[in-house]
Design an enzyme around this catalytic site. Structure first.
Site, PDB file in Angstrom:
ATOM      1  N   GLY A 151       0.810  -1.206   0.000  1.00 44.67           N
ATOM      2  CA  GLY A 151       0.000   0.000   0.000  1.00 44.67           C
ATOM      3  C   GLY A 151       0.842   1.253   0.000  1.00 44.67           C
ATOM      4  CB  CYS A 152       1.493   3.672   2.691  1.00 45.35           C
ATOM      5  SG  CYS A 152      -0.255   3.956   3.086  1.00 45.35           S
TER       6      CYS A 152
END
Length: 208
Positions: A151-152
């Site tokens: 994700g991030c």
């Protein structure tokens, strides 16, 4: 995996990029939500946190800047757009909700002289001052620790190279809730968007 690696290399992916002369460490979203067992976003392990602590300690010892990110939303997630609607657990990061899950873990807490960037989306660059901060500090290499890999961390790595900064992901210092997206995204980042280094290699480089 060997066949896949050979296929990617044959197609021209994965060429090495050289570590620059002015690194910074970016600690991405290492908050309680991912490490407290009762939390909705709990990942199931803390090995990446322990590794990130060692990387941060090494950076501080050499005067390398350390920057942090955390997530926070306005009332009702008004500034989170479709991302906030897509991921229900982001409700724990709404300001004033009474939740402590958005707090950075105490083991790796920023010092008073270290920058904490508040973001609303996956990438640490999107809608923040990170790129301007790095440019003003003449930073050229961004050492990435944090969660989640798929994700991030991935989103930040993709944006980092897009803005002209070399992302170096510390393999042991990033984590995900499942080894499958974790390993797949490390492979893809190394093939297309940056470098994936072991913690040992990063610590040696920071020490030098």
């Amino acid at each position: 995996m060997n066949d896949l690696s050979d296929d990617y290399a044959g197609a021209g992916f994965g060429r090495p990029l050289e570590w620059g002369t002015a690194p910074a460490v970016l600690v991405i979203d290492m908050v309680r939500a991912y490490f407290e067992p009762d939390a909705e976003l709990y990942m199931g392990n803390r090995d990446c946190l322990d590794s990130a602590v060692r990387v941060v300690d090494a950076a501080r010892a050499r005067g390398v800047p350390v920057i942090y990110t955390r997530v926070e939303y306005g009332p009702g997630g008004i500034d989170g757009g479709l991302f906030f609607k897509k991921v229900g657990a982001l409700k724990h990061f709404v300001r004033g909700s009474g939740s402590t899950l958005g707090e950075i873990m105490p083991e790796i807490a920023p010092r008073d002289d270290e920058l904490v960037i508040v973001k609303q989306y996956a990438s640490a660059f999107f809608g923040t001052s990170l790129s301007a901060t790095l440019a003003s500090g003449r930073i050229d290499t961004l050492v990435l620790c944090g969660v989640s890999t798929s994700g991030c961390v991935r989103a930040t790595a993709v944006d980092a190279i897009s803005y002209g900064y070399l992302p170096v992901v510390v393999r042991e210092a990033v984590g995900d809730r499942d080894p499958r997206p974790h390993e797949a995204n490390l492979f893809d980042i190394a093939a297309k968007y940056g470098e994936v280094w072991s913690e040992e290699s990063v610590l040696q480089r920071l020490a030098s």
